[in-house]
Design an enzyme around this catalytic site. Sequence first.
Site, PDB file in Angstrom:
ATOM      1  N   ASN A 118      -4.447   1.249  -7.338  1.00 51.25           N
ATOM      2  CA  ASN A 118      -3.253   1.402  -7.637  1.00 51.25           C
ATOM      3  C   ASN A 118      -2.065   1.677  -6.466  1.00 51.25           C
ATOM      4  O   ASN A 118      -0.980   2.020  -6.622  1.00 51.25           O
ATOM      5  CB  ASN A 118      -3.159   2.512  -8.615  1.00 51.25           C
ATOM      6  CG  ASN A 118      -3.379   4.101  -7.991  1.00 51.25           C
ATOM      7  OD1 ASN A 118      -3.787   3.963  -6.882  1.00 51.25           O
ATOM      8  ND2 ASN A 118      -3.148   4.924  -8.717  1.00 51.25           N
ATOM      9  N   TYR A 163     -10.044  18.049  -5.712  1.00 49.02           N
ATOM     10  CA  TYR A 163     -10.958  16.906  -5.165  1.00 49.02           C
ATOM     11  C   TYR A 163     -12.566  17.328  -5.128  1.00 49.02           C
ATOM     12  O   TYR A 163     -13.321  16.529  -5.597  1.00 49.02           O
ATOM     13  CB  TYR A 163     -10.478  16.904  -3.718  1.00 49.02           C
ATOM     14  CG  TYR A 163     -11.332  15.939  -2.747  1.00 49.02           C
ATOM     15  CD1 TYR A 163     -11.012  14.570  -2.885  1.00 49.02           C
ATOM     16  CD2 TYR A 163     -12.157  16.082  -1.894  1.00 49.02           C
ATOM     17  CE1 TYR A 163     -11.541  13.365  -2.247  1.00 49.02           C
ATOM     18  CE2 TYR A 163     -12.782  15.044  -0.949  1.00 49.02           C
ATOM     19  CZ  TYR A 163     -12.266  13.714  -1.267  1.00 49.02           C
ATOM     20  OH  TYR A 163     -13.052  12.656  -0.519  1.00 49.02           O
TER      21      TYR A 163
END
Length: 305
Positions: free
Chosen positions: A28, A139
């Site tokens: 993306n 994360y």
Amino acid sequence: MTGGAGFLGSHLCQRLLADGHDVLCIDNFYTGTRDNIVALLGNPYFEMQRHDVTVPLNIEVDEIYNLACPASPIHYQNNPVQTTKTSVHGAINMLDLANRTGARIFQASTSEVYGDPEVHPQSESYRGSVSTTGPRACYDEGKRCAETLFFDYYRQHALSIRVARIFNTYGPRMLPDDGRVVSNFIVQALKGDPITIYGDGKQTRSFCYVDDLIAGFISLMAADDPFTGPVNLGNPNEFTIRQLAETVLRLTASSSTLIDKPLPEDDPTQRCPDISLAKESLGWQPGIELEEGLKRTIAYFRETL
Ligand code: NAD
Ligand code: UDP
């Protein structure tokens, strides 16, 4: 490959094409760039599809490398909710695709699953010391949950999975504004800007050159079932951040000064992989030491800046 326009992904695309594979790159462009893959776009065996992995994908594939996820702390903390979605929803979507197609699937996990480790060096059996609420959690916990999903799909659907725990890797095609330490120090040194040492610079990392890591990915994907990992991939030679800064200054012959900046919250104090499992099971170990890898990376940044 998801995340194929990023730093590691673009090197892996290049390697897989060289090995004669037909590669579909999904990205993306959050932290990846067309520049990273522009040299591959003319290759008839290479395809690029702009797509966000948090959305399901319906294609036919034989193997999946799931690399999509920003890796630099400043980028993954910029939109933490999206970071967790990318790791968790991205893993579910790619695992569903593997389940439907019967493809073997590789997960780019991370040494961050060990958090700020109390065990040194870190082996795969260590379960980690991770904050669930801190700024790195989007994360760290996202990647931990992705590992859980990989092993649940393996047990529940008998998928062929490969999980790599990647330790700090550097090399050409990191973005100049990536924010990670090796690219920051090289760019600062080449520009004559101050080198930003976070904290006292005594925290350690073990740096792996990208070509070594990609060779590890290929060996892991080629390993016979039932080998699943998780397996540490990284270079076990450990340096303090201050040592890294001094080495970069010497290799660039830069007159930049060192300046102290605050240590980011939850910054791990030490990190070094135990790579016994990779050596024994994959016959893999890194061969390019820090100075050599830095010279190649410096040459790249000299050209691109
Ligand atoms: P990178 O940021 O250069 O590459 C990540 C790629 O994923 C980019 O091209 C980005 O645009 C793409 N991406 C991000 N979110 C996406 C989404 N929702 N949908 C589709 N594409 C998306 O980082 P990298 O260093 O190349 O890391 C690649 C993978 O390896 C990541 O999963 C990272 O967590 C893992 N890893 C890297 C390191 C390292 O030192 N380089 C260490 C541990 C783990
Ligand atoms: N770091 C630093 N200066 C910088 C960038 C990073 O001192 O300009 C430090 C950072 O605090 C950490 C180490 O270098 O201790 C590695 O940081 P990086 O963001 O590359 O990776 P990670 O923390 O995820 O290992």
